[in-house]
Motif scaffolding. Structure first.
Motif: not given
Length: 449
Positions: A4-6, A29-35, A131-134
């Motif tokens: 349900s989140y990006d 196994g997590a979907r991860v993004a770093v800014a 915007k992104v969600t997590a």
């Protein structure tokens, strides 16, 4: 983890702690993004402990080459070239940045080269307005050098800019009495700059053992480094020739070519939107977290220097690992902050772990301090009078070694192994039963009686 989140995890900051948390979470196994708004690697890799340690190595050659003559080497025609060292250090920083990027790429972590702001418990707004969600947000943006509110303070630089100097200044004033000030004082002195350390307090390295820090001060004075204590800054003026006139309270003005602010670091929380979404901050802007690195907002966590607990890279890495194991690995893990070893890469270096003598005096019913004050073998042949000092603190009731502190060549390298003994709760008797490795400096640790 839910679709349900990006992302399952969004990390603000790709420093040592953020990179560790990102790659371990992704491995689970997590979907991860770093800014990351600047460069991957953070303060330590890009403009902190790694390039600074390389400058320390470069500075050490000044004494090593001088000592070499006593060991039979003809080194009469040595010349130091600052641009060569500076550019080689910056090249190494670029290489390490590439390695950190490769680590994230191999673990399928998305790197977003933008500044990010938290706009909700599960929402992040990027610099471009998107915007992104997590499901979980991790704040790992580190800290920045503090510059005091003094007229003309903008004429000084911080440790961020040191690594990019065009030329070496002849006269350097360093503001501060902590590890950054002490390290750069040694570096610039070995590069033949005249160094003056200005401290508003009455001592250097106040968290280290008093006898050890006093020895560093004595050696530094013998080397020719000047110190001014109880000397708050009044104002800094920039003259027409580019030099600085530094006014201190109760002191004569100092003429300098460079002023380096090394008076502390503040958490990088300004403009992140944390308070707006309900995250509680401390008085200096640090994110307040519990033992599991969780903030007052359940979906938002923080690790590293931004929490202002222990501002050390290995601690941030350990916190990043613990976060990932706890939140995404199904393996609840907490960091043990007792007996963390630390070092100051001064000239000579300092290292310590556990209680100082003053702490033992305040906390223990009875204690005993064993001290070895000696002249390292290399210094003897080199004709150098500089002495090393090792200290072991014992809880007399249990015979347990509760602290080890040292100043001398390679002290940090020696202490890393000795810190294991303190962490394990070994006794002085077990130290005494260990056969010495001779001839070494480290053998002093098992010979104190």
């Amino acid at each position: 983890m839910t679709t349900s989140y990006d992302y399952d995890l969004f990390v603000l900051g790709a420093g040592s702690g953020g990179v560790r948390a990102s790659r371990v979470s992704a491995a689970h196994g997590a979907r991860v993004a770093v800014a990351e708004e600047y460069r991957v690697g953070g303060t330590c890799v890009i403009r902190g402990c790694v390039p600074k340690k390389l400058l320390v190595y470069g500075a050490h050659f000044a004494e090593d080459l001088q000592d070499a003559r006593r060991f039979g080497w003809d080194v009469d025609h040595c010349r130091f070239d600052w641009p060569t060292l500076r550019d080689n250090v910056l090249f190494e920083v670029e290489r390490l940045e590439g390695i950190y990027n490769d680590i994230l790429e191999r673990n399928e972590v998305e790197v977003i080269p933008q500044r990010a702001r938290i706009s909700g418990p599960h929402e992040v707004t990027l610099e471009d307005g998107s915007k992104v969600t997590a499901g979980t947000i991790l704040v790992a943006v580190g800290a920045r050098p503090f510059v005091p509110d003094v007229p003309g303070a903008e004429h000084g630089i911080t440790s961020n800019e040191v690594f990019h100097l065009e030329t070496l200044p002849k006269r350097v004033v360093i503001a501060g009495g902590g590890y950054i000030a002490s390290e750069f004082a040694g570096i610039f002195h070995q590069f033949s700059c005249h160094v003056t350390v200005v401290n508003r307090g009455d001592r250097i390295l106040r968290h280290y053992d008093e006898q050890i820090r006093d020895r560093l001060l004595t050696i530094s004075l013998m080397k020719g480094i000047d110190f001014k204590f109880n000397a708050p800054f009044e104002k800094i003026e920039k003259k027409e020739d580019g030099s600085l006139r530094i006014q201190l309270q109760g002191q004569d003005p100092i003429e300098a070519d460079m002023l380096l602010w090394a008076v502390g670091r503040n958490p990088n929380t300004e403009g992140l939107g944390l308070e707006e979404v309900g995250v509680k901050l401390g008085k200096n802007g640090a994110v307040l977290v519990d033992d599991d690195n969780q903030s007052s907002v359940p979906s938002i966590y923080a690790i590293g220097d931004v929490t202002d607990r222990v501002q050390l890279t290995p601690v941030a890495i350990r916190e990043g690992q613990a976060f990932a194991e706890t939140v995404f690995g199904g393996n609840p893990t907490r960091v043990d902050y007792e007996n963390i070893p630390s070092a100051v890469f001064s000239h000579p270096p300092i290292a310590g772990v556990g209680m100082t003598e003053s702490q033992a005096r305040d906390k223990l019913g009875s204690y005993k301090a064993y001290v070895s004050d000696f002249r390292p073998m290399k210094n003897v042949l080199a004709g150098r009078n500089e002495r090393a000092l090792y200290k072991i603190i014992i809880d007399e009731e249990t015979d347990q070694v509760v602290g080890i502190h040292m100043i001398g060549p390679d002290a940090p390298e020696i202490l890393q192994a000795a810190a294991i003994a303190v962490k394990a709760g070994l006794t002085k008797k077990q130290f005494d039963e260990t056969i010495a490795l001779h001839p070494t400096m480290s053998e002093e640790l098992v010979l104190m009686r």
